[in-house]
Design an enzyme around this catalytic site. Sequence first.
Site, PDB file in Angstrom:
ATOM      1  N   ARG A  40      31.844  33.578  40.981  1.00  0.00           N
ATOM      2  CA  ARG A  40      32.705  34.210  39.993  1.00  0.00           C
ATOM      3  C   ARG A  40      34.161  34.009  40.390  1.00  0.00           C
ATOM      4  O   ARG A  40      34.563  34.276  41.515  1.00  0.00           O
ATOM      5  CB  ARG A  40      32.391  35.709  39.917  1.00  0.00           C
ATOM      6  N   GLY A  98      31.320  57.723  41.982  1.00  0.00           N
ATOM      7  CA  GLY A  98      31.022  57.008  43.211  1.00  0.00           C
ATOM      8  C   GLY A  98      30.426  55.643  42.896  1.00  0.00           C
ATOM      9  O   GLY A  98      30.230  55.279  41.739  1.00  0.00           O
ATOM     10  N   GLN A 135      25.670  51.520  42.373  1.00  0.00           N
ATOM     11  CA  GLN A 135      24.866  50.391  42.838  1.00  0.00           C
ATOM     12  C   GLN A 135      25.508  49.791  44.091  1.00  0.00           C
ATOM     13  O   GLN A 135      26.612  49.261  44.025  1.00  0.00           O
ATOM     14  CB  GLN A 135      24.767  49.318  41.754  1.00  0.00           C
ATOM     15  N   GLY A 193      28.637  41.829  44.504  1.00  0.00           N
ATOM     16  CA  GLY A 193      29.282  43.117  44.250  1.00  0.00           C
ATOM     17  C   GLY A 193      30.783  43.090  44.439  1.00  0.00           C
ATOM     18  O   GLY A 193      31.393  44.098  44.787  1.00  0.00           O
ATOM     19  N   GLU A 194      31.405  41.915  44.186  1.00  0.00           N
ATOM     20  CA  GLU A 194      32.849  41.809  44.432  1.00  0.00           C
ATOM     21  C   GLU A 194      33.653  42.727  43.521  1.00  0.00           C
ATOM     22  O   GLU A 194      34.679  43.279  43.928  1.00  0.00           O
ATOM     23  CB  GLU A 194      33.319  40.356  44.267  1.00  0.00           C
ATOM     24  N   ARG A 195      33.200  42.931  42.269  1.00  0.00           N
ATOM     25  CA  ARG A 195      33.922  43.840  41.366  1.00  0.00           C
ATOM     26  C   ARG A 195      33.911  45.265  41.919  1.00  0.00           C
ATOM     27  O   ARG A 195      34.931  45.958  41.909  1.00  0.00           O
ATOM     28  CB  ARG A 195      33.306  43.807  39.965  1.00  0.00           C
ATOM     29  N   ARG A 196      32.744  45.699  42.406  1.00  0.00           N
ATOM     30  CA  ARG A 196      32.653  47.040  42.992  1.00  0.00           C
ATOM     31  C   ARG A 196      33.524  47.139  44.246  1.00  0.00           C
ATOM     32  O   ARG A 196      34.182  48.156  44.491  1.00  0.00           O
ATOM     33  CB  ARG A 196      31.190  47.352  43.336  1.00  0.00           C
ATOM     34  N   ASN A 215      24.406  36.404  40.787  1.00  0.00           N
ATOM     35  CA  ASN A 215      25.505  36.378  39.821  1.00  0.00           C
ATOM     36  C   ASN A 215      25.073  35.781  38.487  1.00  0.00           C
ATOM     37  O   ASN A 215      25.529  36.210  37.435  1.00  0.00           O
ATOM     38  CB  ASN A 215      26.704  35.612  40.395  1.00  0.00           C
ATOM     39  N   ARG A 224      23.712  38.296  36.109  1.00  0.00           N
ATOM     40  CA  ARG A 224      24.603  39.329  35.584  1.00  0.00           C
ATOM     41  C   ARG A 224      24.922  39.052  34.124  1.00  0.00           C
ATOM     42  O   ARG A 224      24.868  37.922  33.659  1.00  0.00           O
ATOM     43  CB  ARG A 224      25.898  39.394  36.401  1.00  0.00           C
TER      44      ARG A 224
END
Length: 304
Positions: free
Chosen positions: A56, A75, A78, A95-98, A130, A133
């Site tokens: 991404r 919080g 995931q 999980g880069e967005r998180r 990814n 997703r």
Amino acid sequence: MAKAVRKQALGRGLSALLKDPTNDINSVQDKNADKVIGNIVELDLSAIEMNPFQPRTNFNEESLRELASSIKELGVIQPITVRKLNFNTYQLVSGERRFRASESLGLKTIPAYIRIANDQESLEMALVENIQRQDLDPIEIALSYQRLIDEINLTQEQMSERVGKKRSTIANYLRLLKLDPIIQTGMRDGFISMGHGRAIINIEDQSTQLDIYTRILQDKMSVRDTETLVRNYNESKALEDPKAEAKAEPETPVFVKKSIQDFSDYFGHKIDIKVAKNGKGKITIPFHSEEDFNRIKKLVQSAK
């Protein structure tokens, strides 16, 4: 509620275990590895580095702000996934967005699953997760498929099994990479859909692709209109008149029509005769086997 508190406390306990150099875990065979692998662990954000294999590349700032707002209220629901590099050092797998949203809030820790993986496994894990997703654009998905082919040496059939997609679906995404880069960017930015791109790709010449792309934007053409435009272009080879019909073949002369049946009867097959505008033509005699070919050969020789 008690369950959630217990789970969170367990994560902090495991985090402390991972910070003990005498119990450093580097493989699934190491002591206490079974307590960490597959469990949720609270890791320091500062101990996690970005994944160089991340497929991404396009992050929507507004979407990240919305995610940060959700994390602030609820919080990180995931957990992210990381792989262990060295003592108390990890690399983001997914999980880069998180991760980015948590970092923007000034959080110190984040819940994570820890994996023990080599570079190739890490790349494959990141790409496959990814691809599945919902918020990746079509070009990002296509590039991920291409990387699985180039760097993991997966066939389209193997990819189909790994990501749970039909082989034809994978092929359709990969074809998008044949589009002019400007059109790929337009798709990533949401100016056109994947449906538009799939229609345009049926034209090989990239300058013509760009002409059609410009026309789609100017006339706000639907996918169906684009498909019609491309189909008519391929038939008429003229963008100036997208409704033009393919040029009709010249009418078969009367003398040929009268003789086709005679030829067919003589050779024992349906004979095809094509005549060009200049009056020249060709006769096609089909055969179905070596024996049939020799039979036709004898007929031709006997007619000499």
